[in-house]
Motif scaffolding. Structure first.
Motif, PDB file in Angstrom:
ATOM      1  N   ALA A   3      -3.027  -3.191  -5.481  1.00  0.00           N
ATOM      2  CA  ALA A   3      -2.383  -2.107  -4.731  1.00  0.00           C
ATOM      3  C   ALA A   3      -0.990  -2.510  -4.277  1.00  0.00           C
ATOM      4  N   ALA A   4      -0.817  -3.769  -3.898  1.00  0.00           N
ATOM      5  CA  ALA A   4       0.502  -4.242  -3.475  1.00  0.00           C
ATOM      6  C   ALA A   4       1.493  -4.192  -4.630  1.00  0.00           C
ATOM      7  N   ILE A   6       1.402  -2.068  -7.055  1.00  0.00           N
ATOM      8  CA  ILE A   6       1.692  -0.664  -7.345  1.00  0.00           C
ATOM      9  C   ILE A   6       2.570  -0.057  -6.264  1.00  0.00           C
ATOM     10  N   MET A   7       2.240  -0.334  -5.021  1.00  0.00           N
ATOM     11  CA  MET A   7       2.938   0.307  -3.914  1.00  0.00           C
ATOM     12  C   MET A   7       4.244  -0.398  -3.539  1.00  0.00           C
ATOM     13  N   THR A  32       4.818  -8.551  -2.387  1.00  0.00           N
ATOM     14  CA  THR A  32       4.689  -8.547  -3.842  1.00  0.00           C
ATOM     15  C   THR A  32       4.492  -9.965  -4.370  1.00  0.00           C
TER      16      THR A  32
END
Length: 56
Positions: A3-4, A6-7, A32
């Motif tokens: 998720a990190a 992607i976001m 990231t």
């Protein structure tokens, strides 16, 4: 961790487009990097476990 990855880029682009209204670009960068480190360590742990199982 995924998720990190992607976001993170989405958050970084929002921060850059905000014209100084939003802060935290360094935190996004650190998050990231830590996500990548976590993924690499997870892969190494799985490989280590598999090798230990195969070797016995």
């Amino acid at each position: 961790m995924v998720a990190a990855l992607i976001m993170g880029p989405k958050a970084r682009s929002r921060i850059r487009r905000s014209g100084g209204e939003l802060e935290g670009e360094n935190l996004v960068r650190i998050g990231t990097i830590l996500a990548w480190v976590g993924i690499v360590l997870s892969i190494l742990a799985v490989a280590w476990g598999a090798a230990s199982f195969i070797i016995g």
